[in-house]
Write a protein that holds these residues in place. Sequence first.
Motif, PDB file in Angstrom:
ATOM      1  N   LYS A   7      -3.117   4.516   2.571  1.00  0.00           N
ATOM      2  CA  LYS A   7      -4.083   5.160   1.664  1.00  0.00           C
ATOM      3  C   LYS A   7      -5.422   4.400   1.651  1.00  0.00           C
ATOM      4  CE  LYS A   7      -1.777   8.611  -0.399  1.00  0.00           C
ATOM      5  NZ  LYS A   7      -0.878   8.504  -1.561  1.00  0.00           N
ATOM      6  N   SER A   8      -5.346   3.077   1.893  1.00  0.00           N
ATOM      7  CA  SER A   8      -6.562   2.255   1.907  1.00  0.00           C
ATOM      8  C   SER A   8      -7.411   2.525   3.154  1.00  0.00           C
ATOM      9  CB  SER A   8      -6.179   0.780   1.876  1.00  0.00           C
ATOM     10  OG  SER A   8      -5.433   0.455   3.042  1.00  0.00           O
ATOM     11  N   GLY A   9      -6.860   3.254   4.127  1.00  0.00           N
ATOM     12  CA  GLY A   9      -7.566   3.522   5.382  1.00  0.00           C
ATOM     13  C   GLY A   9      -7.113   2.622   6.521  1.00  0.00           C
ATOM     14  N   GLU A  10      -6.392   1.533   6.169  1.00  0.00           N
ATOM     15  CA  GLU A  10      -5.895   0.616   7.202  1.00  0.00           C
ATOM     16  C   GLU A  10      -4.812   1.318   8.040  1.00  0.00           C
ATOM     17  OE1 GLU A  10      -3.532  -3.660   7.593  1.00  0.00           O
ATOM     18  OE2 GLU A  10      -4.056  -2.914   5.608  1.00  0.00           O
ATOM     19  N   GLU A  11      -4.755   0.968   9.329  1.00  0.00           N
ATOM     20  CA  GLU A  11      -3.715   1.520  10.206  1.00  0.00           C
ATOM     21  C   GLU A  11      -2.799   0.401  10.670  1.00  0.00           C
ATOM     22  OE1 GLU A  11      -3.893   4.584  12.745  1.00  0.00           O
ATOM     23  OE2 GLU A  11      -5.550   5.670  11.806  1.00  0.00           O
ATOM     24  N   ARG A  16      -0.870   5.280   8.925  1.00  0.00           N
ATOM     25  CA  ARG A  16      -2.158   5.141   8.239  1.00  0.00           C
ATOM     26  C   ARG A  16      -1.878   5.015   6.743  1.00  0.00           C
ATOM     27  NH1 ARG A  16      -5.185  10.033   9.041  1.00  0.00           N
ATOM     28  NH2 ARG A  16      -5.429   9.304  11.195  1.00  0.00           N
ATOM     29  N   ASP A  40       0.855  -1.193   0.000  1.00  0.00           N
ATOM     30  CA  ASP A  40       0.000   0.000   0.000  1.00  0.00           C
ATOM     31  C   ASP A  40       0.890   1.242   0.000  1.00  0.00           C
ATOM     32  OD1 ASP A  40      -2.223   1.691   0.189  1.00  0.00           O
ATOM     33  OD2 ASP A  40      -3.200   0.430   1.713  1.00  0.00           O
ATOM     34  N   THR A  66       0.999   8.388  12.229  1.00  0.00           N
ATOM     35  CA  THR A  66       0.098   8.811  13.305  1.00  0.00           C
ATOM     36  C   THR A  66       0.856   8.672  14.631  1.00  0.00           C
ATOM     37  OG1 THR A  66      -0.797   6.591  13.661  1.00  0.00           O
ATOM     38  CG2 THR A  66      -1.890   7.963  11.997  1.00  0.00           C
ATOM     39  N   GLU A  93      -0.265   7.148   3.780  1.00  0.00           N
ATOM     40  CA  GLU A  93      -0.966   8.437   3.792  1.00  0.00           C
ATOM     41  C   GLU A  93      -0.265   9.378   4.768  1.00  0.00           C
ATOM     42  OE1 GLU A  93      -5.162   9.790   5.453  1.00  0.00           O
ATOM     43  OE2 GLU A  93      -5.373   8.715   3.538  1.00  0.00           O
ATOM     44  N   ARG A  94      -0.015   8.862   5.992  1.00  0.00           N
ATOM     45  CA  ARG A  94       0.717   9.660   6.980  1.00  0.00           C
ATOM     46  C   ARG A  94       1.095   8.801   8.186  1.00  0.00           C
ATOM     47  NH1 ARG A  94      -0.780  14.232   8.446  1.00  0.00           N
ATOM     48  NH2 ARG A  94      -0.174  14.164  10.629  1.00  0.00           N
TER      49      ARG A  94
END
Length: 355
Positions: free
Chosen positions: A287-291, A285, A274, A280, A277-278
């Motif tokens: 891009k798919s929303g998974e952490e 986190r 993946d 945390t 995104e950033r």
Amino acid sequence: GGTWELFRYPGIRSDSDMFTFGYNFRPWTGGKVLADGASIKNYVAETAREHDVERHIRYGLAVKSADWSSVDKCWKLTALNEATGETEHYTASFMVGCTGYYNYDQGYKPDFPGESDFRGQIVHPQHWPEDLDYTGKKVVVIGSGATAITLVPTMAEKAAHVTMLQRSPTYLMPLPSTDKITLALQKVLPEKAAYRLTRARNISISRFLYQRSRKSPQFMRKLFLGIIKRQVQGKADMRHFTPDYNPWDQRLCVVKDGDLFQAIKSGKASVATDHIERFTETGIRLKSGEELAADIIIPATGLEIQMLGGIRPTVDGQEVVMKDKVIYKNVMVEGVPNAGMIFGYTNISWTLKAD
């Protein structure tokens, strides 16, 4: 031997087999194929001592500049003595650069959004702290190259869990760390004969795999992916191991004794494919929303390319812009007199080209 002195991360080892990576005039003994960093450093040091090379070496000098003088017909070098802080001056009729192509002062690390929010530790493999305790910790290793492939199974032995986070998969090739055929040969043949046979065989196999990958990419792709499928035994999604390019468009990554696959099958390690995104407070986190939860994040994101150890050579005061020059046989540089640099192969052991 700079690489094997500098890099101290867990599991550091050669990605080339030692029978072709070692010196052709000093047989690598034993059956160990992929040697650890400490063993390679020791082998380099022993070879230097055996051949009385050390008295010709001046340690702790960082060459800062090199200028060719057409008037004096020599190279003029300035070097920083890192122990005393003094600048030293040298002249030479010929200069050879054997510095590899990495920046040994710092590794490559992208600026990740939110990096300052992360409450855990961020450790670059090139600057591994000796006292780093990752026992029982959640670790995320960013990368899919040789460093990540080495770190993940080694750290998984002590960590609670290790996740390898990659943007895209790499072709992986499991390789036994011990060569049983070589060990058998060493029992019945003289040391040098066994070494030469093993060396010739390994060069032939490497050449065959590369040439076949270029001529029949789809066949070799099926072969490599088939090997990995047998290794993971349905315990991991094959999309994490299926690159979108042909074999040998980039280097193959060697997996020692299939240890990465064993770590994945045991549940001690996993792979995530993946984009970030950033960062945390508690991890990454995607891009798919998974952490991905993490106590330690290791950006195995590569090394900075740097030719001639950062020296920018000049000829009569004019800087040589390397990227604008033609290089002959990876040694002689256009318009640079009485100088050469040693640059190895990228698709087979570096030492073979250096020889």
